[in-house]
Design a protein around this motif. Structure first.
Motif, PDB file in Angstrom:
ATOM      1  N   ARG A   1      30.484  45.024  22.498  1.00 52.17           N
ATOM      2  CA  ARG A   1      31.785  45.357  23.069  1.00 52.17           C
ATOM      3  C   ARG A   1      32.211  44.308  24.094  1.00 52.17           C
ATOM      4  N   ARG A   2      31.284  43.822  24.900  1.00 55.92           N
ATOM      5  CA  ARG A   2      31.616  42.770  25.857  1.00 55.92           C
ATOM      6  C   ARG A   2      32.144  41.542  25.138  1.00 55.92           C
ATOM      7  N   ARG A   3      31.461  41.178  24.074  1.00 54.91           N
ATOM      8  CA  ARG A   3      31.891  40.009  23.318  1.00 54.91           C
ATOM      9  C   ARG A   3      33.268  40.233  22.713  1.00 54.91           C
ATOM     10  N   GLN A   4      33.519  41.436  22.202  1.00 55.95           N
ATOM     11  CA  GLN A   4      34.824  41.744  21.612  1.00 55.95           C
ATOM     12  C   GLN A   4      35.943  41.631  22.642  1.00 55.95           C
ATOM     13  N   PHE A   5      35.734  42.164  23.846  1.00 55.60           N
ATOM     14  CA  PHE A   5      36.777  42.126  24.867  1.00 55.60           C
ATOM     15  C   PHE A   5      37.017  40.703  25.343  1.00 55.60           C
ATOM     16  N   ARG A   6      35.970  39.908  25.488  1.00 52.76           N
ATOM     17  CA  ARG A   6      36.175  38.519  25.892  1.00 52.76           C
ATOM     18  C   ARG A   6      36.996  37.767  24.851  1.00 52.76           C
ATOM     19  N   GLU A   7      36.693  38.015  23.586  1.00 56.84           N
ATOM     20  CA  GLU A   7      37.459  37.366  22.519  1.00 56.84           C
ATOM     21  C   GLU A   7      38.901  37.855  22.505  1.00 56.84           C
ATOM     22  N   MET A   8      39.121  39.134  22.802  1.00 58.01           N
ATOM     23  CA  MET A   8      40.489  39.658  22.830  1.00 58.01           C
ATOM     24  C   MET A   8      41.284  39.015  23.960  1.00 58.01           C
ATOM     25  N   TYR A   9      40.697  38.920  25.155  1.00 56.20           N
ATOM     26  CA  TYR A   9      41.399  38.293  26.273  1.00 56.20           C
ATOM     27  C   TYR A   9      41.703  36.833  25.961  1.00 56.20           C
ATOM     28  N   LYS A  10      40.767  36.172  25.294  1.00 53.30           N
ATOM     29  CA  LYS A  10      40.992  34.774  24.932  1.00 53.30           C
ATOM     30  C   LYS A  10      42.113  34.652  23.911  1.00 53.30           C
ATOM     31  N   LYS A  11      42.139  35.544  22.939  1.00 58.61           N
ATOM     32  CA  LYS A  11      43.162  35.504  21.892  1.00 58.61           C
ATOM     33  C   LYS A  11      44.540  35.849  22.448  1.00 58.61           C
ATOM     34  N   LEU A  12      44.597  36.807  23.352  1.00 55.45           N
ATOM     35  CA  LEU A  12      45.866  37.207  23.962  1.00 55.45           C
ATOM     36  C   LEU A  12      46.263  36.306  25.120  1.00 55.45           C
ATOM     37  N   GLN A  13      45.386  35.370  25.473  1.00 61.48           N
ATOM     38  CA  GLN A  13      45.609  34.469  26.608  1.00 61.48           C
ATOM     39  C   GLN A  13      45.793  35.264  27.902  1.00 61.48           C
ATOM     40  N   ILE A  14      44.866  36.201  28.125  1.00 65.18           N
ATOM     41  CA  ILE A  14      44.831  36.991  29.346  1.00 65.18           C
ATOM     42  C   ILE A  14      43.820  36.355  30.298  1.00 65.18           C
ATOM     43  N   LYS A  15      44.280  35.973  31.484  1.00 62.38           N
ATOM     44  CA  LYS A  15      43.411  35.373  32.487  1.00 62.38           C
ATOM     45  C   LYS A  15      43.220  36.271  33.709  1.00 62.38           C
ATOM     46  N   ARG A  16      44.003  37.328  33.779  1.00 64.26           N
ATOM     47  CA  ARG A  16      43.954  38.211  34.958  1.00 64.26           C
ATOM     48  C   ARG A  16      44.039  39.661  34.496  1.00 64.26           C
ATOM     49  N   LEU A  17      43.029  40.443  34.850  1.00 61.71           N
ATOM     50  CA  LEU A  17      42.973  41.858  34.487  1.00 61.71           C
ATOM     51  C   LEU A  17      43.010  42.696  35.756  1.00 61.71           C
ATOM     52  N   VAL A  18      44.034  43.552  35.868  1.00 66.72           N
ATOM     53  CA  VAL A  18      44.214  44.422  37.030  1.00 66.72           C
ATOM     54  C   VAL A  18      43.997  45.862  36.590  1.00 66.72           C
ATOM     55  N   ARG A  19      43.077  46.544  37.283  1.00 65.10           N
ATOM     56  CA  ARG A  19      42.780  47.941  36.939  1.00 65.10           C
ATOM     57  C   ARG A  19      42.975  48.812  38.172  1.00 65.10           C
ATOM     58  N   ARG A  20      43.849  49.811  38.031  1.00 64.32           N
ATOM     59  CA  ARG A  20      44.130  50.746  39.127  1.00 64.32           C
ATOM     60  C   ARG A  20      43.543  52.106  38.745  1.00 64.32           C
ATOM     61  N   THR A  21      42.489  52.504  39.432  1.00 61.73           N
ATOM     62  CA  THR A  21      41.744  53.705  39.075  1.00 61.73           C
ATOM     63  C   THR A  21      41.525  54.579  40.308  1.00 61.73           C
ATOM     64  N   HIS A  22      40.870  55.709  40.084  1.00 58.79           N
ATOM     65  CA  HIS A  22      40.458  56.623  41.158  1.00 58.79           C
ATOM     66  C   HIS A  22      38.953  56.850  41.000  1.00 58.79           C
ATOM     67  N   ARG A  23      38.200  56.467  42.038  1.00 55.68           N
ATOM     68  CA  ARG A  23      36.752  56.545  41.946  1.00 55.68           C
ATOM     69  C   ARG A  23      36.165  57.024  43.265  1.00 55.68           C
ATOM     70  N   LEU A  24      34.942  57.526  43.187  1.00 46.97           N
ATOM     71  CA  LEU A  24      34.217  57.939  44.377  1.00 46.97           C
ATOM     72  C   LEU A  24      33.813  56.724  45.188  1.00 46.97           C
ATOM     73  N   GLY A  25      33.987  56.793  46.501  1.00 48.46           N
ATOM     74  CA  GLY A  25      33.581  55.700  47.365  1.00 48.46           C
ATOM     75  C   GLY A  25      34.418  54.464  47.226  1.00 48.46           C
ATOM     76  N   GLY A  26      35.612  54.592  46.594  1.00 47.79           N
ATOM     77  CA  GLY A  26      36.461  53.426  46.396  1.00 47.79           C
ATOM     78  C   GLY A  26      37.261  53.102  47.637  1.00 47.79           C
ATOM     79  N   LYS A  27      37.751  51.887  47.687  1.00 42.67           N
ATOM     80  CA  LYS A  27      38.613  51.428  48.762  1.00 42.67           C
ATOM     81  C   LYS A  27      39.961  51.033  48.187  1.00 42.67           C
TER      82      LYS A  27
END
Length: 573
Positions: free
Chosen positions: A314-340
Motif C-alpha cells: 500500500r505504501r508503494r501504491q500511494f507513492r506511485e499515485m502521488y508521483k503520477k498525480l504530481q502531488i508534492k504536498r499532502l494536507v490532512r485535517r483530522t481529530h485525534r487523541l493528544g493532537g495539537k
C-alpha cells in the motif's frame, strides 16, 4: 257507501302487490337463465376489477424470485478488485453470491505483478441444473499478444452498472442488491421530495457507496477531498457527513455506471479505490452512502506478517499515485487523541503516505490536528525544479507553480544564509524578484525558484563558508553546499550538493557614489547610486525584518522590475 270505498282500496293494494311479484319473478328468472346458459356454454364470469385483470395472473413466490434474479443479472456485474492473492477470501465470497443469485455475472480482476498475482487463484463450481459458468478471471497485465479490447476490463462487462466489491463478503439475501439498484435507477425530481426514474440510456454520474457491517464506528468513514493541482497539493479533511463523501475510508462496495467508469482515464489504477475517488472528484461526480450494509466474510490480514506485507504494498501504491498525480504536498485535517492544533510541516513517517481506516476519530470534540507532508526535494534527491531555460522552469508550461517541497527547502536555505550573515556582520540586502515579492505580499512568490541576496564584497572575508568556497565547494556543518558559480564571481548556497535549490549571493563593490557588480554579469549586475544603501531600510519577508535599499520602488524600477502593489512600504532604520 263507506263499505264500498274500503273494499276498492283493498283491491287496488292487492293488485299493486301482485304486479310487483310478477315483475320480480320474471326479472329473477331472466338472470338465472342467463347464468345457466353461460355455464352450459363454458363462459367464465369476470368479477374482478379491471385493474386486477390488467395485472395478469398471480405469480408464485418462485416465479417472483426468478424474475428478480433475472432483473439483477441484467443490470449489475459484480467486479472483485483490490485483493491480495497471498491472503484472500474470494472463493467463499463468490459462492455466497451465486447461492443467492444463480448465474450472477462476476468478474475478478487481477494485477499482473508477481506480488499481487502469486499464488494464482482459480474458481470452480459444481454447476446444478440451469446454472452456467458466469465467473471470469482477467489479468490486468500488459500482453502484446492481446488486442486492445482484450486488454480492456470494461469490455467484459455487459450490464449498465458495475458493483465494485472488496474481498471477503457474504450475501445472505438479494434484497440489498434490489434496493441499491432501485436507488441507482432513480434521481431527484423538480420537487424537493420527488424521485423520478432514470431513462435506460441515460448515464448516471454518481457513485453509490455501500459500507460493510464490520466497520468501526470509532473512526470517521468520510473525508472531504480538495485537489489544488497547480500548487501540487492534495487536502483531506475528516467528515461525519455521509451525504457528501468525497473519499470513503473504511471497507465498502461501489455501485457505478459502466459508462461513467469507462470515461475515467484509469478506472482501475492503484491504490484502489483511492485513485478512483480522485478521478471522480476531478470529473465532478456526486457520491452518496447507502444506509444499509453488506455482511463481512472472513477477517483478513490478522497475522503480523501478512499485515506488514500488505502495508508495504500500500505504501508503494500511494507513492506511485502521488508521483503520477504530481502531488508534492499532502494536507490532512483530522481529530485525534493528544493532537495539537498547529500544523507540523514535513512530519514524515513511514506510514504517512497511506490513507487507512484509522484516518481520524469520529468524535469531533477531540483536538483538530493538521499534518502536512512534503514529497520530494530531500537532501539526497535532486531538485524538482530541474534545469531552467529563459527564466521559465518546465512546470511553467504545465500551468503549475513551483512545487511546495522546493519552496520549503528554498526558505530553509534562505534562513540559514540570513543567520550566517547576521552572525558575522555582513552588510546585505534582499534584491531583485525576491524583494519585489516581499513588497507585494511579504511572502515568497509561488513561482520563485531562487532568492537573490546582494552583499558588500568588502565583508566577504568575515564568512568562513564563503572564504572556503572561493577555492572549492564547501559543505557546512548543517549540510548546506556553498559554491562559487562558474559563470561569474558570485556565490550560491544550495540545500545540498545533490539538491540544487538555493540562494544566490551577489557581491557588490561600493566605489564613491556608485555601487557596481564585483565580477558577475547579466541583468542583475546593474550599477546604481550608493544613496539607496545610505541609510538601509527593512521589509517584512517570511515573518522577519530583512534589510533592503531605501526608496525601494525607484530602486527596482531602475532594474526594470515593476511592483504591482505598494501596500507594504519599507521602513528606514
Amino acid at each position: 257507501m263507506k263499505i264500498f270505498r274500503l273494499r276498492s282500496v283493498k283491491l287496488v293494494l292487492i293488485g299493486f302487490i301482485i304486479v310487483n311479484l310478477v315483475f320480480f319473478y320474471y326479472t329473477w328468472n331472466s338472470f338465472l337463465w342467463r347464468r345457466i346458459s353461460r355455464a352450459l356454454t363454458g363462459e367464465v364470469t369476470d368479477t374482478k376489477p379491471k385493474s386486477e385483470a390488467a395485472r395478469g395472473p398471480k405469480l408464485s413466490p418462485k416465479d417472483k424470485a426468478r424474475n428478480a434474479n433475472k432483473h439483477i443479472r441484467k443490470s449489475i456485474t459484480i467486479v472483485f478488485y483490490g485483493h491480495y492473492n497471498f491472503e484472500q477470501d474470494l472463493r467463499p465470497s463468490i459462492e455466497s453470491i451465486l447461492d443467492v443469485v444463480p448465474n450472477m455475472p462476476i468478474l475478478v480482476l487481477q494485477e499482473g505483478a508477481a506480488e499481487y498475482a502469486y499464488p494464482p487463484v482459480s474458481f470452480e463450481r459444481n454447476l446444478t441444473s440451469g446454472e452456467e459458468q458466469t465467473v471470469h478471471f482477467m489479468s490486468l497485465a500488459f500482453d502484446v499478444r492481446r488486442t486492445r479490447d482484450q486488454l480492456n476490463p470494461l469490455a467484459a462487462v455487459h450490464t449498465k452498472y458495475a458493483l465494485l466489491m472488496p474481498d471477503s463478503v457474504r450475501l445472505s439475501s438479494k434484497n440489498l442488491l434490489q434496493k441499491i439498484l432501485r436507488e441507482m435507477n432513480t434521481k431527484s425530481g423538480k420537487a424537493p421530495a420527488q424521485r423520478v426514474t432514470v431513462a435506460p440510456d441515460e448515464q448516471v454520474r454518481r457513485l453509490l457507496l455501500i459500507p460493510f457491517a464490520g466497520n468501526s464506528k470509532a473512526y470517521s468513514s468520510c473525508a472531504k477531498l480538495n485537489l489544488d493541482l497547480p500548487n501540487w497539493t492534495m487536502e483531506l479533511e475528516a467528515r461525519n457527513d455521509t451525504t457528501h463523501c468525497d473519499l470513503f475510508l473504511q471497507k465498502h462496495a461501489i455501485l457505478i455506471d459502466v459508462a461513467t467508469l469507462g470515461a475515467m482515464p484509469e478506472p482501475f489504477g492503484l491504490p484502489f479505490p483511492e485513485m478512483l475517488y480522485v478521478q471522480a472528484k476531478i470529473a465532478n461526480l456526486t457520491t452518496s452512502v447507502f444506509p444499509q450494509s453488506f455482511l463481512e466474510g472472513r477477517k483478513l490480514f490478522a497475522s503480523f506478517h501478512t499485515k506488514q506485507r500488505r502495508l508495504e504494498l500500500r505504501r508503494r501504491q500511494f507513492r506511485e499515485m502521488y508521483k503520477k498525480l504530481q502531488i508534492k504536498r499532502l494536507v490532512r485535517r483530522t481529530h485525534r487523541l493528544g493532537g495539537k492544533a498547529a500544523a507540523r510541516e514535513g512530519n514524515w513517517q513511514p506510514h504517512s503516505p497511506v490513507l487507512d481506516a484509522q484516518f481520524s476519530y469520529s468524535n469531533f470534540s477531540l483536538p483538530a490536528v493538521t499534518d502536512i507532508d512534503l514529497f520530494g526535494c530531500e537532501r539526497t534527491t535532486k531538485s524538482c525544479i530541474g534545469t531552467v531555460y529563459n527564466s521559465r522552469p518546465f512546470y511553467y508550461y504545465l500551468g503549475k507553480h513551483t512545487p511546495p517541497c522546493c519552496l520549503d527547502k528554498l526558505k530553509t536555505t534562505f534562513n540559514h544564509v540570513l543567520e550566517e550573515f547576521e552572525n558575522v556582520g555582513i552588510r546585505y540586502w534582499l534584491d531583485n524578484y525576491a524583494l519585489k515579492s516581499a513588497i507585494e505580499t511579504n511572502q515568497l512568490s509561488p513561482d520563485a525558484y531562487d532568492i537573490d541576496i546582494s552583499f558588500n564584497v568588502q565583508d566577504l572575508e568575515r564568512s568562513n563558508a564563503m572564504k572556503k568556497s572561493q577555492s572549492k565547494p564547501h559543505v557546512d556543518n548543517e549540510g548546506f553546499y556553498w559554491i562559487k558559480a562558474t559563470d561569474g564571481h558570485y556565490f550560491r548556497v544550495q540545500f545540498s550538493k545533490v539538491n540544487q535549490v538555493g540562494v544566490n549571493l551577489l557581491p557588490y563593490e561600493i566605489s564613491g557614489n556608485e555601487v557596481r557588480a564585483s565580477g558577475f554579469f547579466g541583468w542583475k549586475a546593474t550599477t546604481f547610486a550608493s544613496d539607496y544603501l545610505h541609510p538601509m531600510s527593512t521589509v517584512l519577508f517570511l515573518g522577519k525584518s530583512i534589510m533592503c535599499p531605501n526608496n525601494v520602488l525607484e530602486y527596482l524600477e531602475g532594474k526594470n522590475i515593476k511592483v504591482k502593489s505598494d501596500n507594504v512600504a519599507p521602513e528606514e532604520e
